[in-house]
Design a protein around this motif. Structure first.
Motif, short mmCIF file in Angstrom:
data_model
loop_
_atom_site.label_atom_id
_atom_site.label_comp_id
_atom_site.label_asym_id
_atom_site.label_seq_id
_atom_site.Cartn_x
_atom_site.Cartn_y
_atom_site.Cartn_z
N PHE A 159 -0.93 71.49 1.71
CA PHE A 159 -0.79 72.60 2.66
C PHE A 159 -1.96 73.56 2.59
O PHE A 159 -2.53 73.95 3.60
N GLU A 160 -2.34 73.93 1.39
CA GLU A 160 -3.41 74.90 1.20
C GLU A 160 -4.73 74.38 1.76
O GLU A 160 -5.53 75.14 2.30
N ASP A 161 -4.95 73.07 1.68
CA ASP A 161 -6.17 72.47 2.21
C ASP A 161 -6.20 72.49 3.73
O ASP A 161 -7.27 72.51 4.34
N GLU A 162 -5.02 72.48 4.37
CA GLU A 162 -4.93 72.46 5.83
C GLU A 162 -5.18 73.83 6.44
O GLU A 162 -5.62 73.92 7.58
N VAL A 163 -4.89 74.88 5.72
CA VAL A 163 -5.04 76.24 6.25
C VAL A 163 -6.51 76.64 6.11
O VAL A 163 -7.06 76.62 5.02
N GLN A 164 -7.11 77.02 7.23
CA GLN A 164 -8.53 77.35 7.23
C GLN A 164 -8.79 78.84 7.01
O GLN A 164 -9.93 79.25 6.86
N ALA A 165 -7.75 79.65 6.98
CA ALA A 165 -7.91 81.10 6.83
C ALA A 165 -7.67 81.51 5.38
O ALA A 165 -7.05 80.77 4.62
N PRO A 166 -8.15 82.69 4.98
CA PRO A 166 -7.92 83.15 3.61
C PRO A 166 -6.49 83.63 3.36
O PRO A 166 -6.07 83.76 2.21
N GLU A 167 -5.74 83.91 4.45
CA GLU A 167 -4.35 84.31 4.29
C GLU A 167 -3.52 83.76 5.44
O GLU A 167 -4.03 83.43 6.49
N ILE A 168 -2.20 83.68 5.18
CA ILE A 168 -1.28 83.13 6.18
C ILE A 168 0.02 83.92 6.09
O ILE A 168 0.43 84.34 5.01
N ASP A 169 0.64 84.12 7.24
CA ASP A 169 1.92 84.81 7.30
C ASP A 169 3.02 83.89 6.78
O ASP A 169 3.00 82.68 7.05
N ALA A 170 3.95 84.41 6.03
CA ALA A 170 5.04 83.62 5.46
C ALA A 170 5.84 82.91 6.56
O ALA A 170 6.29 81.78 6.38
N ARG A 171 5.99 83.55 7.70
CA ARG A 171 6.72 82.93 8.82
C ARG A 171 5.99 81.68 9.32
O ARG A 171 6.63 80.70 9.71
N GLU A 172 4.66 81.69 9.27
CA GLU A 172 3.88 80.53 9.69
C GLU A 172 4.10 79.35 8.75
O GLU A 172 4.15 78.20 9.18
#
Length: 150
Positions: A91-104
């Protein structure tokens, strides 16, 4: 590496190889105390993914928390633990941003579970969406049924 079975502090590496996508090293270990085997994954951590919680609090992403939620949703369902582990730890590798909303994170987990197993999807959704009534729960199930009919 501490043994997950007996908590002994020492283990030896039996086998080492690149993970599926090459971003991690998969190590097969054997406990020197109880002789049971287990697998660990080693990956570079450049900057931790930060999760923005509902109250605005930020905390580092923990794939074990995501895996625990997915495991509870798929308990006694025909979904392999390896599939869940691959999603949670990838999952962490798929997210391109430095932060993500918990709802996302919850939305992505539901998108992941939907094609795998309807029951697991509903279980996860019932916690994620915090159904407050039986009617809301029924609406979600009917929505699934309508999607399957189309």
């Amino acid at each position: 590496m501490r043994c997950p079975y007996c908590s002994a502090p020492d283990s030896k590496v039996v086998n080492s190889r690149p993970g599926d996508d090459g971003s991690a090293i998969r190590r097969r270990r054997e406990c020197l105390s109880c002789a049971r085997r287990f697998t660990t994954y080693e990956r570079a951590q450049l900057e931790p993914l930060m999760v923005v919680k509902r109250g605005g609090v930020r905390q580092a992403f923990n794939p074990d928390k995501l895996l625990r939620g997915l495991t509870l949703a798929t308990e006694k369902r025909p979904v392999s633990a390896e599939t869940l582990r691959a999603f949670a730890y990838g999952f962490e590798d798929e997210v391109q941003a430095p932060e993500i909303d918990a709802r996302e994170i919850g939305k992505r987990a539901m998108t992941f579970l939907r094609p795998l197993d309807d029951v697991a999807y509903i279980r996860f959704a019932s916690v994620y969406r915090d159904f407050d009534s039986l009617e809301r729960f029924i609406e979600e199930i009917q929505g699934l049924k309508e999607q399957d009919d189309t």
